[in-house]
Design a protein around this motif. Sequence first.
Motif, PDB file in Angstrom:
ATOM      1  N   GLU A 139      76.259 -24.424  -7.180  1.00 52.08           N
ATOM      2  CA  GLU A 139      76.564 -25.859  -7.162  1.00 52.08           C
ATOM      3  C   GLU A 139      76.802 -26.366  -8.576  1.00 52.08           C
ATOM      4  OE1 GLU A 139      77.036 -27.840  -4.712  1.00 52.08           O
ATOM      5  OE2 GLU A 139      76.054 -27.035  -2.923  1.00 52.08           O
ATOM      6  N   GLN A 140      75.981 -25.904  -9.516  1.00 51.31           N
ATOM      7  CA  GLN A 140      76.132 -26.327 -10.907  1.00 51.31           C
ATOM      8  C   GLN A 140      77.437 -25.812 -11.505  1.00 51.31           C
ATOM      9  OE1 GLN A 140      74.211 -28.344 -12.863  1.00 51.31           O
ATOM     10  NE2 GLN A 140      73.016 -28.820 -11.026  1.00 51.31           N
ATOM     11  N   PHE A 141      77.797 -24.569 -11.150  1.00 47.10           N
ATOM     12  CA  PHE A 141      78.997 -23.967 -11.736  1.00 47.10           C
ATOM     13  C   PHE A 141      80.276 -24.555 -11.140  1.00 47.10           C
ATOM     14  CE2 PHE A 141      82.235 -20.534 -11.797  1.00 47.10           C
ATOM     15  CZ  PHE A 141      82.414 -20.473 -13.176  1.00 47.10           C
TER      16      PHE A 141
ATOM     17  N   LEU B 120      76.801 -21.870  -1.255  1.00 46.67           N
ATOM     18  CA  LEU B 120      76.477 -21.972  -2.674  1.00 46.67           C
ATOM     19  C   LEU B 120      74.969 -22.014  -2.913  1.00 46.67           C
ATOM     20  CD1 LEU B 120      79.100 -24.590  -3.910  1.00 46.67           C
ATOM     21  CD2 LEU B 120      78.960 -22.205  -4.633  1.00 46.67           C
ATOM     22  N   THR B 121      74.534 -21.298  -3.929  1.00 41.89           N
ATOM     23  CA  THR B 121      73.162 -21.434  -4.413  1.00 41.89           C
ATOM     24  C   THR B 121      73.100 -22.669  -5.316  1.00 41.89           C
ATOM     25  OG1 THR B 121      73.600 -20.113  -6.381  1.00 41.89           O
ATOM     26  CG2 THR B 121      72.876 -18.932  -4.400  1.00 41.89           C
TER      27      THR B 121
ATOM     28  N   PHE C 148      86.276 -17.870  -7.133  1.00 43.73           N
ATOM     29  CA  PHE C 148      85.054 -18.616  -6.809  1.00 43.73           C
ATOM     30  C   PHE C 148      85.399 -19.887  -6.028  1.00 43.73           C
ATOM     31  CE2 PHE C 148      82.357 -22.204  -8.052  1.00 43.73           C
ATOM     32  CZ  PHE C 148      81.117 -21.783  -7.606  1.00 43.73           C
ATOM     33  N   LEU C 149      86.383 -20.647  -6.500  1.00 41.88           N
ATOM     34  CA  LEU C 149      86.769 -21.894  -5.836  1.00 41.88           C
ATOM     35  C   LEU C 149      87.336 -21.636  -4.442  1.00 41.88           C
ATOM     36  CD1 LEU C 149      88.415 -23.793  -8.839  1.00 41.88           C
ATOM     37  CD2 LEU C 149      86.229 -24.304  -7.747  1.00 41.88           C
ATOM     38  N   GLU C 150      88.028 -20.532  -4.283  1.00 45.09           N
ATOM     39  CA  GLU C 150      88.603 -20.213  -2.968  1.00 45.09           C
ATOM     40  C   GLU C 150      87.504 -19.858  -1.979  1.00 45.09           C
ATOM     41  OE1 GLU C 150      91.805 -20.561  -0.682  1.00 45.09           O
ATOM     42  OE2 GLU C 150      91.885 -20.734  -2.873  1.00 45.09           O
ATOM     43  N   VAL C 151      86.476 -19.144  -2.436  1.00 48.41           N
ATOM     44  CA  VAL C 151      85.339 -18.838  -1.553  1.00 48.41           C
ATOM     45  C   VAL C 151      84.634 -20.133  -1.152  1.00 48.41           C
ATOM     46  CG1 VAL C 151      83.113 -17.672  -1.364  1.00 48.41           C
ATOM     47  CG2 VAL C 151      85.015 -16.529  -2.530  1.00 48.41           C
ATOM     48  N   VAL C 152      84.475 -21.044  -2.105  1.00 51.69           N
ATOM     49  CA  VAL C 152      83.855 -22.338  -1.790  1.00 51.69           C
ATOM     50  C   VAL C 152      84.680 -23.079  -0.741  1.00 51.69           C
ATOM     51  CG1 VAL C 152      83.238 -24.611  -2.719  1.00 51.69           C
ATOM     52  CG2 VAL C 152      82.766 -22.548  -4.056  1.00 51.69           C
TER      53      VAL C 152
ATOM     54  N   ARG D  14      72.849 -14.946 -12.619  1.00 53.93           N
ATOM     55  CA  ARG D  14      72.196 -15.483 -11.425  1.00 53.93           C
ATOM     56  C   ARG D  14      73.212 -15.523 -10.286  1.00 53.93           C
ATOM     57  NH1 ARG D  14      71.198 -18.516 -15.375  1.00 53.93           N
ATOM     58  NH2 ARG D  14      68.991 -18.758 -14.874  1.00 53.93           N
ATOM     59  N   PRO D  15      72.770 -15.435  -9.051  1.00 55.98           N
ATOM     60  CA  PRO D  15      73.697 -15.466  -7.917  1.00 55.98           C
ATOM     61  C   PRO D  15      74.292 -16.852  -7.720  1.00 55.98           C
ATOM     62  CG  PRO D  15      71.437 -15.464  -7.137  1.00 55.98           C
ATOM     63  CD  PRO D  15      71.368 -15.243  -8.615  1.00 55.98           C
ATOM     64  N   VAL D  16      75.564 -16.897  -7.269  1.00 55.96           N
ATOM     65  CA  VAL D  16      76.210 -18.180  -7.007  1.00 55.96           C
ATOM     66  C   VAL D  16      76.442 -18.414  -5.516  1.00 55.96           C
ATOM     67  CG1 VAL D  16      77.339 -18.348  -9.257  1.00 55.96           C
ATOM     68  CG2 VAL D  16      78.497 -17.138  -7.398  1.00 55.96           C
ATOM     69  N   PHE D  17      76.301 -17.352  -4.717  1.00 57.86           N
ATOM     70  CA  PHE D  17      76.463 -17.484  -3.267  1.00 57.86           C
ATOM     71  C   PHE D  17      75.311 -16.810  -2.541  1.00 57.86           C
ATOM     72  CE2 PHE D  17      81.015 -17.745  -4.491  1.00 57.86           C
ATOM     73  CZ  PHE D  17      81.307 -18.984  -3.918  1.00 57.86           C
ATOM     74  N   ILE D  18      74.965 -17.386  -1.398  1.00 55.54           N
ATOM     75  CA  ILE D  18      74.080 -16.715  -0.436  1.00 55.54           C
ATOM     76  C   ILE D  18      74.983 -16.190   0.672  1.00 55.54           C
ATOM     77  CG2 ILE D  18      72.208 -17.015   1.219  1.00 55.54           C
ATOM     78  CD1 ILE D  18      71.240 -19.381  -0.494  1.00 55.54           C
TER      79      ILE D  18
END
Length: 282
Positions: free
Chosen positions: A62-64, A57-58, A9-13, A45-49
Amino acid sequence: MDIGIARTFLEVVKTGSFVGAANNLHLTQTAVSARIRVLEEQLDRPVFIRNKAGAKLTQAGEQFLRFATTLVQVWARAQRAVALPPGRETVVTVGAELSLWSPLLRHWLLWMRRECAEIAVSTHIEASERLMEQVQDGTLDVAVLYAAPSRPGIIAELLFEEKLVLVRTTPTNARLEPEDHVQIDWGEEFAASYQAAFPDQPNAVVSISYGPLALDYILATGGSGYFRKGFIRPYLEEGRLAVVPGSPEFSYSAYMVHSTKADPGVMDRVRAGLHAAAAIAI
């Protein structure tokens, strides 16, 4: 929570895309997508668009984000704590740019051995961008580097301010040609300042990214270049180098970088050692 999923997740961000994350993690894009899908199922819930431009980030993402960073950092600290050598209270992992290891980090290691024998030490050499990433993901407790960029959740403390000075080999009455000047990579800020100060200087015939190697080169062949004043002080005192009169000096600051979640007590001891080492080395 699988730590591998949090790291993905962090790498995608960081990269802004599933493709970039897959390349950096040495995974297939399918594997990255599968990990993010598992995460989204766990969070419900989705975390990326996803779109052609990459991944954004959705609101849930952002919260996660701050929790994912904490998860990875805590896991890294737990791994180090479990692997503590006998008789040690904790372990501190420190990384630095190559040009900072000698003599600064060498003096710091000796100080830690003498003053903080209860702390085990693990050290690494990396490029500045990689060091920042490792502090962010919890792999490193502390990074020592030049020109620390601003990052969320990261504290950059000024360690010392050094000067880059233009020196040449001796004797000073020996003629040096423009091609005898060696261009050394001290970063983008120095390159811009140098260009402004020497707009008519031709492109260097020899460019070297590592200061100590550049110094060895000009001492062997004769020449000039910009070097850290503290590093070349012994050569100035020995008369093997001389500062070029009237040449501009450029600021070159070093920083101690760590997470806002780092152990304050450990950071105090690391900081004290780095300042003591800087007093000797600079």
